[in-house]
Design a protein around this motif. Structure first.
Motif, PDB file in Angstrom:
ATOM      1  N   GLY A 177      51.605  28.398  30.138  1.00 34.84           N
ATOM      2  CA  GLY A 177      50.169  28.378  30.400  1.00 34.84           C
ATOM      3  C   GLY A 177      49.652  26.973  30.634  1.00 34.84           C
ATOM      4  N   SER A 178      48.359  26.829  30.491  1.00 31.68           N
ATOM      5  CA  SER A 178      47.689  25.567  30.802  1.00 31.68           C
ATOM      6  C   SER A 178      47.524  24.696  29.566  1.00 31.68           C
ATOM      7  N   ALA A 179      47.987  23.444  29.654  1.00 27.97           N
ATOM      8  CA  ALA A 179      47.791  22.496  28.556  1.00 27.97           C
ATOM      9  C   ALA A 179      46.306  22.220  28.359  1.00 27.97           C
ATOM     10  N   LEU A 180      45.550  22.167  29.464  1.00 31.99           N
ATOM     11  CA  LEU A 180      44.104  21.956  29.372  1.00 31.99           C
ATOM     12  C   LEU A 180      43.460  23.083  28.570  1.00 31.99           C
ATOM     13  N   PHE A 181      43.845  24.321  28.865  1.00 30.39           N
ATOM     14  CA  PHE A 181      43.273  25.456  28.140  1.00 30.39           C
ATOM     15  C   PHE A 181      43.612  25.369  26.655  1.00 30.39           C
ATOM     16  N   ARG A 182      44.855  25.061  26.337  1.00 31.50           N
ATOM     17  CA  ARG A 182      45.259  24.983  24.934  1.00 31.50           C
ATOM     18  C   ARG A 182      44.472  23.907  24.196  1.00 31.50           C
ATOM     19  N   ARG A 183      44.265  22.773  24.853  1.00 29.11           N
ATOM     20  CA  ARG A 183      43.475  21.699  24.235  1.00 29.11           C
ATOM     21  C   ARG A 183      42.032  22.135  24.044  1.00 29.11           C
ATOM     22  N   ARG A 184      41.488  22.764  25.077  1.00 30.46           N
ATOM     23  CA  ARG A 184      40.072  23.141  25.074  1.00 30.46           C
ATOM     24  C   ARG A 184      39.762  24.160  23.976  1.00 30.46           C
ATOM     25  N   LEU A 185      40.637  25.137  23.828  1.00 25.25           N
ATOM     26  CA  LEU A 185      40.411  26.191  22.834  1.00 25.25           C
ATOM     27  C   LEU A 185      41.071  25.883  21.488  1.00 25.25           C
ATOM     28  N   LYS A 186      41.714  24.713  21.412  1.00 23.11           N
ATOM     29  CA  LYS A 186      42.336  24.265  20.156  1.00 23.11           C
ATOM     30  C   LYS A 186      43.412  25.244  19.662  1.00 23.11           C
TER      31      LYS A 186
END
Length: 744
Positions: free
Chosen positions: A298-307
Motif C-alpha cells: 500500500g501507500s506509505a503516505l496513507f500509513r503515515r497519515r492515518l498513523k
C-alpha cells in the motif's frame, strides 16, 4: 517431552483389549450398562459381526482406549505433556485429560457413532502416494468442487469425502491419472460439510453435558492446536464436519519438543506418526529482506497519515457489530477499525468511544463510522458533534449520496494553518463510495452554500472556511465494489481505473498540496483478492464481511455459526431498510433464512399498493403471522412511539395523513426487527434473520479451511488482517518470479 495418542476408526479388530477387560471389571460393567449390550463380548468375540459397524465400532474403541489409559496410569506411567487422538480417538484424549468422566464420554461416543452410522448419500476415498497440494490440484482439475479432503493422515496419504455421485466419479478420475485410491466401506462423507445434520443432532445431544477444559493440553483435530479453555464442547461438535488435520497436529507436537509418542488402544496412528516424522517438511516461509514485508504494502503516505503500521482498514458494521473490542484489537495491531454506529443511540456510541480511548494507547489508531441518516439529518449532526467533543480524529463516511452539513462541519473544524501556510488536517474523513458522482463530491472542496451557512451561524471561522476551500472533503476515498450491506454491485476492475481518473482530475483542477489516496473494498476475503486490489493500485484495502464472523464481532454466536459455513453463492440482494422507499439494495445472507424473499415481497407490496388498507386480507394475515408476529396496527403503535421518543412528531402527522408513507414506516419496522433478532441470536425466529454479508466471506471460508481460521472462535481480526497481508505479499512476489521465468 511425551505425547499419549489414541487411534480412531479403523483400529478395531476382534480380540482387541483382551488384556484389559479382566483388570477393570467395574468399568466394563458400567460400559455395558450404558450401551445396553456386552462390550466385552463385542470386542473379544464379536459373534454377530457388529464390530465393523460405526455405531458399535466407536464405543468399542473408546472403551478400549479409556481402559488402556487407566492401566497405564495405575502402572505408574509418566504423565504426558500432550494428548491427541485421531478422529474418534480425540474423545479418549479428552477423557484422559479430564474433560469428562468415563461414562459421560461413552454416552457421547455412542450418540456420535449412531448419528454417523445414519448418514447416507456420501462416501470416502483413501488416496495414497499423493501430497495434499497435488490432490487439491487433481480435484480442481476434475471440477470436484463438492469434495473435501477429510483426513490428512500423512504427507502422502489423504482421505476424500463427498456425496455418492462425486465419489463414484472421483475414483476413475484419479486412477486415470495414475493415482492409487481405494473406496472406503462407509455410508457417509465423514468429516465434511455433508455431515452437518449429524453435527446439529450431536450438538443437541451435548446440551445436557458439561465439558471441562482439559488439564493436559489436548490437540484438536479441527485446528491442529490445543483445545481452548473456553467452550471446549463447541470444538468437539465441530469435529464431525471438519477435516482431521493429523499431519499438522503431529508436526505441531514435534515443534513443541515431543520426542516420545505412546499409542494406547491400537498401533495404527503410531505408524502414521513415523511416516510424518520421516517425510521432508515444507521449507518455512522466510521473511528475509528479499521478500516484501506486509508493512510495505500500500501507500506509505496513507500509513503515515492515518498513523497505521499496515495499509489495512476494517469498516464500521451496523449496530456496533464492529465493536469497541474489535477496534481496540486492530489498533493494538497497527491497523485501523471503525466503530459501527448505525442504529445505535448517542449514549451507546459515547460508551463505545470512551471504551476505545480508554483501552488504546497514545497514538494507536482508531476511527468511528458515520452512516448517512436520510430520515433525520439532526441525528447525523448530533453524532458528529459528539465525536468532535471526544476528539475523534478519523471517521468513515458511509452510504452518503451528497455532502451533508454534518460532514462539512467535522472536516472544517479540524483545519488549521501550518507553518508554511498550507492547511493541516486534524479531522480525517475516509469516505466509502461506489458511484462516480458521489466520488466527485468527496474529491472536491466542501460545497460553498454549506460553508456559507455554517459561517453565518458562527459555527466556522473565516480561516476554517478559507482552508476548507483548499482541501477535498476526503483525502482518503474507499472505492466499494460489490459487498455486503449497501451495495451498487460494482466491479472492482471497472471501478478502480475510473476512480483513479477522477482523482487525477481533482488533483489537477484544485491543486491540492496533499495527495489523495484511493482504497478498495468489496470482495476482499482471500490473500489473492487483497493482492489483486493492491496490484490495481489501491493505496490501502478495507475489509468488511469477513470480520463479522470473528471473536471480536458483536454479532450473535448463532449467526457466526451459520456464517462460518457460508459459501460464495449464499447471499442475495434485498431492499435496504434505511432507504426502503428509494429501492436501494443491500446484500444479505440467504442460507437458511427467508429474509431476502420476504424483504423483496414487502417492497413489491409497497410498490403496488397505496396503503395498508389496500392489502388483501389473506396477504395481511400472512404478514402478521409469519413476518411481524403481531398485527400491523401493533407495529404502527410501536413505530409511532419510537418516532415520538425521537421528537419526530411531524413524521407521525405526515404518516397518518399519507397512507403510503405510513405503509413504508410499518414495513421499515420489519428491517429493524430482523437485524435485532439476528444480533441477539433469537432462537425462535431464525428464518427472519437479516445478516448483511457479501461473497467475500464465502471465499474466506474456502481459504480458511486449511488454516487456524477454519473455526470462527480462532478468528481474531488482527490475525486475519496480518495473515491476509503477509500471504498477499507472497502472492505478489511469487507472481513476479513466475513472470520472470524464461520461456521453455
Amino acid at each position: 517431552m511425551r505425547a499419549v495418542i489414541f487411534p480412531g476408526q479403523g483400529a478395531q479388530g476382534r480380540g482387541m483389549g483382551r488384556e484389559l477387560f479382566d483388570a477393570h471389571p467395574e468399568l466394563v460393567e458400567e460400559a455395558s450398562n450404558v450401551l445396553g449390550y456386552s462390550v466385552r463380548e463385542l470386542c473379544l468375540d464379536d459373534p454377530e459381526g457388529r464390530l465393523g459397524r460405526t455405531e458399535y465400532t466407536q464405543p468399542a474403541l473408546y472403551v478400549v482406549g479409556a481402559l488402556a489409559h487407566r492401566r497405564r496410569r495405575e502402572e505408574g506411567g509418566a504423565e504426558p505433556d500432550f494428548l491427541a487422538g485421531h478422529s474418534l480417538g480425540e474423545f479418549c484424549a479428552l477423557h484422559a485429560g479430564g474433560a469428562f468422566d468415563f461414562a459421560t464420554g461413552l454416552r457421547l461416543v455412542q450418540r456420535r457413532g449412531a448419528l454417523m452410522a445414519q448418514a447416507r448419500g456420501g462416501g470416502m476415498v483413501a488416496v495414497v502416494g499423493t501430497g495434499q497440494e497435488s490432490l487439491r490440484a487433481l480435484l480442481e482439475d476434475g471440477g470436484f468442487a463438492g469434495a473435501t479432503i477429510a483426513n490428512d493422515n500423512t504427507p502422502d496419504q489423504q482421505v476424500v469425502s463427498g456425496d455418492t455421485g462425486t465419489v463414484d466419479a472421483l475414483v476413475p478420475h484419479l486412477e486415470s491419472r495414475g493415482v492409487r485410491c481405494v473406496r472406503l466401506n462407509v455410508s457417509g462423507a465423514f468429516h465434511s460439510p455433508l455431515m452437518r445434520q449429524a453435527q446439529q443432532e450431536f450438538a443437541r445431544s451435548m446440551e445436557g453435558f458439561t465439558l471441562r477444559p482439559p488439564r493436559i493440553p489436548v490437540i484438536a483435530n479441527a485446528t491442529a492446536r490445543p483445545y481452548p479453555d473456553d467452550d471446549p464442547a463447541r470444538l468437539l461438535i465441530e469435529q464431525i464436519v471438519r477435516p482431521v488435520r493429523w499431519t499438522e497436529s503431529v508436526r505441531y507436537l514435534l515443534d513443541q519438543g515431543v520426542t516420545e509418542f505412546v499409542e494406547l488402544g491400537g498401533r495404527v496412528v503410531g505408524r502414521l506418526i513415523e511416516r510424518i516424522r520421516s517425510a521432508p517438511r515444507p521449507a518455512p516461509v522466510s521473511r528475509s529482506h528479499s521478500r516484501t514485508p506486509a508493512t510495505a504494502l500500500g501507500s506509505a503516505l496513507f500509513r503515515r497519515r492515518l498513523k497505521v503500521r499496515y495499509a489495512y482498514l476494517v469498516g464500521g458494521m451496523y449496530r456496533g457489530i464492529t465493536s469497541p473490542e474489535m477496534v481496540v484489537r486492530l489498533g493494538r495491531g497497527g491497523m485501523l477499525g471503525f466503530l459501527g454506529t448505525g442504529g445505535l443511540s448517542l449514549p451507546e456510541v459515547e460508551r463505545g468511544v470512551k471504551a476505545i480511548q480508554r483501552d488504546l494507547g497514545e497514538g494507536q489508531p482508531y476511527g468511528v463510522n458515520v452512516l448517512a441518516d436520510h430520515d433525520d439529518p439532526r441525528a447525523e449532526r448530533g453524532l458528529v458533534e459528539l465525536l468532535m467533543r471526544h476528539d475523534v480524529r478519523v471517521i468513515e463516511a458511509s452510504a452518503f449520496t451528497r455532502i451533508s452539513e454534518a460532514l462539512v462541519l467535522y472536516r472544517a473544524r479540524g483545519l488549521r494553518r501550518g507553518a508554511d501556510g498550507t492547511p493541516v488536517c486534524d479531522h480525517r474523513i475516509v469516505a466509502k463510495v461506489s458511484r462516480p458522482e458521489v466520488a466527485r463530491a468527496f474529491l472536491a472542496p466542501a460545497p460553498e452554500p454549506v460553508l456559507d451557512r455554517l459561517r453565518r451561524a458562527n459555527e466556522l471561522t473565516d480561516e476554517q472556511v478559507e482552508l476548507a476551500r483548499q482541501v477535498p472533503v476526503s483525502h482518503d476515498l474507499t472505492v466499494e465494489a460489490d459487498s455486503g450491506g449497501h451495495t451498487d454491485g460494482g466491479v472492482a476492475t471497472a471501478m478502480m481505473p475510473a476512480m483513479q481518473a477522477l482523482r487525477r482530475q481533482a488533483q489537477e483542477e484544485h491543486g491540492y498540496a496533499e495527495p489523495i489516496c484511493l482504497g478498495l473494498a468489496g470482495g476482499l476475503g482471500t490473500p489473492s483478492a487483497v493482492a489483486a486490489a493492491l496490484m490495481l493500485g489501491a493505496d490501502y484495502v478495507l475489509t468488511g464481511s469477513i470480520n463479522q464472523c470473528t471473536v471480536e464481532s458483536a454479532m450473535s454466536d448463532v449467526v457466526k455459526d451459520i456464517l462460518q459455513d457460508a459459501d460464495i453463492h449464499d447471499t442475495a440482494y434485498a431492499p435496504a431498510g434505511d432507504m426502503f422507499e428509494m429501492g436501494a439494495k443491500v446484500q444479505v445472507l440467504r442460507k437458511g433464512v427467508f429474509f431476502p424473499t420476504r424483504a423483496n415481497k414487502l417492497f413489491s407490496l409497497y410498490s403496488h399498493h397505496d396503503g395498508l388498507e389496500e392489502l388483501p386480507a389473506k396477504t395481511r394475515s400472512l404478514l402478521e403471522r409469519t413476518y411481524f408476529h403481531r398485527s400491523l396496527d401493533q407495529v404502527w403503535d410501536e413505530v409511532r412511539e419510537y418516532l415520538r421518543s425521537q421528537g419526530r412528531e411531524t413524521d407521525i402527522a405526515q404518516a397518518e395523513s399519507h397512507p403510503k408513507q405510513k405503509m413504508a414506516l410499518v414495513f421499515r419496522w420489519y428491517f429493524f426487527h430482523t437485524t435485532r433478532i439476528a444480533l441477539e441470536g433469537d432462537p425462535h425466529d431464525k428464518v427472519n434473520y437479516q445478516v448483511h454479508t457479501g461473497p467475500a466471506l464465502g471465499a474466506f471460508n474456502h481459504w480458511a479451511r486449511d488454516t487456524e481460521f477454519a473455526y470462527w472462535r480462532n478468528r481474531h481480526v488482527d490475525r486475519i488482517g496480518l495473515r491476509l497481508l503477509e500471504d498477499a505479499a507472497d502472492w505478489i512476489d511469487s507472481t513476479y518470479r513466475r513472470w520472470q521465468e524464461p520461456a521453455a
